[in-house]
Design a protein around this motif. Structure first.
Motif, mmCIF file in Angstrom:
data_model
loop_
_atom_site.group_PDB
_atom_site.id
_atom_site.type_symbol
_atom_site.label_atom_id
_atom_site.label_comp_id
_atom_site.label_asym_id
_atom_site.label_seq_id
_atom_site.Cartn_x
_atom_site.Cartn_y
_atom_site.Cartn_z
ATOM 1 N N SER A 184 3.407 -8.648 6.691
ATOM 2 C CA SER A 184 2.575 -9.163 5.591
ATOM 3 C C SER A 184 3.217 -10.335 4.854
ATOM 4 C CB SER A 184 2.282 -8.050 4.581
ATOM 5 O OG SER A 184 1.390 -7.125 5.127
ATOM 6 N N LYS A 185 4.498 -10.585 5.129
ATOM 7 C CA LYS A 185 5.154 -11.712 4.428
ATOM 8 C C LYS A 185 4.779 -12.999 5.172
ATOM 9 C CE LYS A 185 9.722 -12.916 3.559
ATOM 10 N NZ LYS A 185 11.158 -12.657 3.411
ATOM 11 N N SER A 186 3.499 -13.267 5.192
ATOM 12 C CA SER A 186 2.969 -14.317 6.063
ATOM 13 C C SER A 186 2.188 -15.347 5.256
ATOM 14 C CB SER A 186 2.022 -13.674 7.069
ATOM 15 O OG SER A 186 0.929 -13.097 6.361
ATOM 16 N N LEU A 237 2.073 4.854 -5.682
ATOM 17 C CA LEU A 237 3.136 5.629 -6.350
ATOM 18 C C LEU A 237 3.338 5.181 -7.800
ATOM 19 C CD1 LEU A 237 5.840 5.597 -3.490
ATOM 20 C CD2 LEU A 237 4.672 7.632 -4.370
ATOM 21 N N TYR A 238 3.334 3.880 -8.030
ATOM 22 C CA TYR A 238 3.760 3.362 -9.345
ATOM 23 C C TYR A 238 2.795 2.386 -10.008
ATOM 24 C CZ TYR A 238 7.990 5.405 -7.495
ATOM 25 O OH TYR A 238 8.871 6.291 -6.959
ATOM 26 N N GLY A 239 1.744 2.000 -9.300
ATOM 27 C CA GLY A 239 0.843 0.964 -9.811
ATOM 28 C C GLY A 239 0.163 1.340 -11.117
ATOM 29 N N VAL A 266 19.379 -4.770 -5.645
ATOM 30 C CA VAL A 266 20.726 -5.361 -5.630
ATOM 31 C C VAL A 266 20.747 -6.797 -5.122
ATOM 32 C CG1 VAL A 266 21.882 -3.123 -5.366
ATOM 33 C CG2 VAL A 266 21.353 -4.467 -3.314
ATOM 34 N N ASP A 267 19.642 -7.224 -4.523
ATOM 35 C CA ASP A 267 19.712 -8.536 -3.870
ATOM 36 C C ASP A 267 18.475 -9.395 -4.118
ATOM 37 O OD1 ASP A 267 20.287 -10.679 -2.253
ATOM 38 O OD2 ASP A 267 20.605 -9.553 -0.423
ATOM 39 N N SER A 268 17.343 -9.056 -3.476
ATOM 40 C CA SER A 268 16.251 -10.032 -3.395
ATOM 41 C C SER A 268 15.547 -10.309 -4.725
ATOM 42 C CB SER A 268 15.226 -9.591 -2.337
ATOM 43 O OG SER A 268 14.660 -8.360 -2.669
ATOM 44 N N SER A 269 15.605 -9.377 -5.685
ATOM 45 C CA SER A 269 14.880 -9.620 -6.942
ATOM 46 C C SER A 269 15.627 -10.598 -7.850
ATOM 47 C CB SER A 269 14.638 -8.294 -7.676
ATOM 48 O OG SER A 269 15.870 -7.731 -8.083
ATOM 49 N N GLY A 295 16.208 -15.946 -7.298
ATOM 50 C CA GLY A 295 15.146 -16.948 -7.161
ATOM 51 C C GLY A 295 14.847 -17.458 -5.770
ATOM 52 N N LYS A 296 15.344 -16.799 -4.721
ATOM 53 C CA LYS A 296 14.920 -17.233 -3.382
ATOM 54 C C LYS A 296 13.585 -16.570 -3.084
ATOM 55 C CE LYS A 296 19.117 -18.301 -0.819
ATOM 56 N NZ LYS A 296 19.969 -17.921 0.332
ATOM 57 N N THR A 297 12.568 -17.386 -2.839
ATOM 58 C CA THR A 297 11.239 -16.849 -2.517
ATOM 59 C C THR A 297 10.806 -17.451 -1.181
ATOM 60 O OG1 THR A 297 9.894 -18.624 -3.451
ATOM 61 C CG2 THR A 297 10.709 -16.967 -5.000
ATOM 62 N N GLY A 299 7.512 -3.837 -5.984
ATOM 63 C CA GLY A 299 7.796 -3.422 -4.610
ATOM 64 C C GLY A 299 9.162 -3.871 -4.138
ATOM 65 N N GLY A 300 9.308 -3.908 -2.822
ATOM 66 C CA GLY A 300 10.579 -4.310 -2.219
ATOM 67 C C GLY A 300 10.661 -5.812 -2.032
ATOM 68 N N GLY A 301 11.561 -6.229 -1.146
ATOM 69 C CA GLY A 301 11.796 -7.648 -0.932
ATOM 70 C C GLY A 301 10.595 -8.382 -0.367
ATOM 71 N N VAL A 302 9.785 -7.696 0.415
ATOM 72 C CA VAL A 302 8.599 -8.358 0.975
ATOM 73 C C VAL A 302 7.648 -8.748 -0.148
ATOM 74 C CG1 VAL A 302 6.515 -7.921 2.341
ATOM 75 C CG2 VAL A 302 8.760 -7.343 3.286
ATOM 76 N N VAL A 303 7.367 -7.801 -1.020
ATOM 77 C CA VAL A 303 6.478 -8.079 -2.160
ATOM 78 C C VAL A 303 7.101 -9.156 -3.064
ATOM 79 C CG1 VAL A 303 5.535 -7.089 -4.296
ATOM 80 C CG2 VAL A 303 5.407 -5.786 -2.158
ATOM 81 N N ASP A 306 0.803 -1.234 0.000
ATOM 82 C CA ASP A 306 0.000 0.000 0.000
ATOM 83 C C ASP A 306 0.834 1.283 0.000
ATOM 84 O OD1 ASP A 306 0.912 -0.299 2.563
ATOM 85 O OD2 ASP A 306 -1.026 -0.092 3.544
ATOM 86 N N ASN A 307 2.161 1.177 0.075
ATOM 87 C CA ASN A 307 3.011 2.356 -0.159
ATOM 88 C C ASN A 307 3.355 2.473 -1.631
ATOM 89 O OD1 ASN A 307 3.337 3.299 2.459
ATOM 90 N ND2 ASN A 307 5.125 2.005 2.869
ATOM 91 N N VAL A 308 3.677 1.342 -2.221
ATOM 92 C CA VAL A 308 4.252 1.354 -3.572
ATOM 93 C C VAL A 308 3.174 1.457 -4.655
ATOM 94 C CG1 VAL A 308 5.718 0.087 -5.192
ATOM 95 C CG2 VAL A 308 6.241 0.017 -2.760
ATOM 96 N N PHE A 309 2.068 0.737 -4.467
ATOM 97 C CA PHE A 309 1.064 0.751 -5.538
ATOM 98 C C PHE A 309 0.552 2.167 -5.850
ATOM 99 C CE2 PHE A 309 -2.840 0.232 -7.838
ATOM 100 C CZ PHE A 309 -2.484 -0.711 -8.787
ATOM 101 N N LYS A 336 13.834 7.165 -6.141
ATOM 102 C CA LYS A 336 13.814 8.574 -5.678
ATOM 103 C C LYS A 336 12.853 8.781 -4.513
ATOM 104 C CE LYS A 336 15.084 10.623 -10.103
ATOM 105 N NZ LYS A 336 14.515 11.036 -11.381
ATOM 106 N N THR A 337 11.840 7.934 -4.406
ATOM 107 C CA THR A 337 10.838 8.125 -3.334
ATOM 108 C C THR A 337 11.128 7.275 -2.098
ATOM 109 O OG1 THR A 337 9.470 6.453 -4.409
ATOM 110 C CG2 THR A 337 8.939 8.759 -4.888
ATOM 111 N N LEU A 338 12.249 6.579 -2.125
ATOM 112 C CA LEU A 338 12.583 5.663 -1.025
ATOM 113 C C LEU A 338 12.911 6.444 0.253
ATOM 114 C CD1 LEU A 338 12.797 2.590 -1.156
ATOM 115 C CD2 LEU A 338 15.257 2.853 -1.517
ATOM 116 N N PRO A 339 12.322 6.067 1.406
ATOM 117 C CA PRO A 339 12.701 6.731 2.655
ATOM 118 C C PRO A 339 14.197 6.559 2.925
ATOM 119 C CG PRO A 339 10.789 5.302 2.975
ATOM 120 C CD PRO A 339 11.304 5.029 1.593
ATOM 121 N N LYS A 340 14.778 7.549 3.627
ATOM 122 C CA LYS A 340 16.236 7.568 3.877
ATOM 123 C C LYS A 340 16.725 6.258 4.513
ATOM 124 C CE LYS A 340 19.664 10.545 6.194
ATOM 125 N NZ LYS A 340 20.120 9.743 7.319
#
Ligand code: NAD
Ligand code: GLY
Length: 359
Positions: free
Chosen positions: A81-83, A54-56, A141-144, A147-149, A109-113, A49-52, A177-181
């Motif tokens: 939510s990664k449940s 912005l970019y959905g 740089v990493d999770s995408s 193939g580890k899911t 999204g990020g690694g969770v998505v 619900d943060n990313v969609f 650019k919209t990523l929190p610090k």
């Protein structure tokens, strides 16, 4: 644009460039060989619900323009939510929406998505195509890639999952650019990890110029390093374990903090501790230790672990990777060089002590 081909059980491209989101329809069609006159494919856009918001819509528009039908599944952001619950809801949603084996998931999204979507794609009707559109630096740089899911269980992180490669990774650097610090800093923690693992030259580049001023180059460098590990050890039985640099202690920090300390911050603390210990034990030079601590400072990452040795040790035993008599600890020997050391698990307390963790 950077284009990196990963050769694994499924081969795929990682594309890195500013503005790729608006080309998603064409790029995905090419990757999955979707012909213009073919029966339509449904793309299930999975996002948080943060990313969609912005970019959905941009992703959807690009997919629709190329002839894909789209569905959306948006869940609350964050690790909670990664449940199994969210995973089950996504599968039910796809089944109720009559998503077929020939359809696909697009993870925005990020690694969770990415982790959750990948596992849903691996298991829905025994496997459907999926595409990663990473929007955090850590995911880029990493999770995408690789193939580890997985999803988490109440009793442990990433306890249920599959190795399942995406069909394409589309990294639009503009989305960063919209990523929190704090999330930017976490991504930098993983990037520093790659430099310590493989490249003194890359380490210097990170000191000379901030990551945010060289996204395309930095992401491509990290993906190339990860590609090497994945291609040589897709199923994580040897070389790929090196990607756990900083993670043995880092995971324990995350657990001790009740996940209030973010993953990248915890990895930074873990890298600082293991490097300090290696330096104390004469496995790397004092100069290596000083340089590692310097770069963590430069990227405003934490270095000191405030939890006690016993707490950390207990937390380490919960981690599935440390349950045997021996733990594979990744130890820096120089910047750009690390080794996998088999440490009797009960000796890890000594490593924590040498790493500056208090008794
Ligand atoms: P995340 O997916 O939770 O994203 C972090 C936060 O940033 C979220 O609140 C999200 O909504 C927000 N966000 C994402 N993109 C944004 C953007 N462009 N602008 C503004 N906000 C944005 O966390 P993460 O750090 O990307 O990933 C962590 C997860 O990745 C963990 O679950 C970890 O286990 C997993 N992981 C997996 C692998 C793998 O190989 N599969 C590797 C490393 C980490
Ligand atoms: N992030 C660790 C791995 O992909 O193996």
């Amino acid at each position: 644009m950077e284009k990196i081909r990963v050769f694994a059980s499924t081969d795929y491209d990682v594309l890195i460039d500013a503005g790729l989101l608006d080309q998603a329809g064409d790029r995905i069609a090419e990757a999955i060989n979707f012909q213009k006159d073919a029966v339509s494919i449904t793309a299930v856009i999975v996002s948080d619900d943060n990313v969609f918001p912005l970019y959905g819509e941009r992703l959807k528009e690009s997919l629709n323009k190329r002839g894909f039908k789209t569905l959306e599944f948006v869940f609350p952001h964050g690790e909670k939510s990664k449940s199994l619950a969210t995973y089950g809801e996504l599968l039910e949603f796809m089944c109720e929406s009559k998503v077929k084996r020939s359809d696909m998931i697009v993870a925005l999204g990020g690694g969770v998505v990415g982790d959750l979507s990948g596992f849903a794609a691996a298991s829905y009707q025994r496997g459907i195509a999926f595409v990663q559109v990473p929007t955090t630096l850590l995911a880029a740089v990493d999770s995408s890639v690789g193939g580890k899911t997985a999803v988490d269980l109440k009793s442990g992180k990433n306890q249920v999952g599959a190795f399942y490669q995406p069909r394409l990774v589309l990294c639009d650097t503009d989305t960063l650019k919209t990523l929190p610090k704090e999330e930017y800093e976490c991504g930098c923690g993983e990037i520093i990890k790659y430099a310590i693992l493989e490249s003194d030259e890359f380490f210097d580049e990170l000191l000379e110029k901030p990551v945010s001023e060289q996204y395309e180059h930095v992401i491509a460098t990290c993906v190339n390093i990860k590609k090497h590990y994945v291609e040589n050890d897709e199923f994580d039985t040897g070389l790929r374990m090196k990607l756990n640099l900083g993670h043995t202690f880092g995971h324990a920090v995350e657990t001790c903090s009740g996940y209030t300390i973010l993953h990248g911050q915890a990895v930074a603390m873990g890298m600082a501790a293991v490097t300090k210990a290696a330096s104390e034990m004469g496995l790397c030079s004092k100069e290596t230790e000083v340089r590692v601590l310097e770069i963590l400072d430069r990227y405003e990452l934490p270095k000191d672990i405030s939890f006690k040795i016993d707490e950390m040790y207990e937390a380490m035993l919960v981690d599935k990777k440390n349950t045997g008599a021996v733990t594979n600890l990744i130890v820096p020997t120089a910047i750009g060089n690390c080794r996998i050391m088999k440490i009797p698990t009960d000796k890890l307390k000594g490593w924590l002590e040498e790493g500056g963790v208090e008794d």
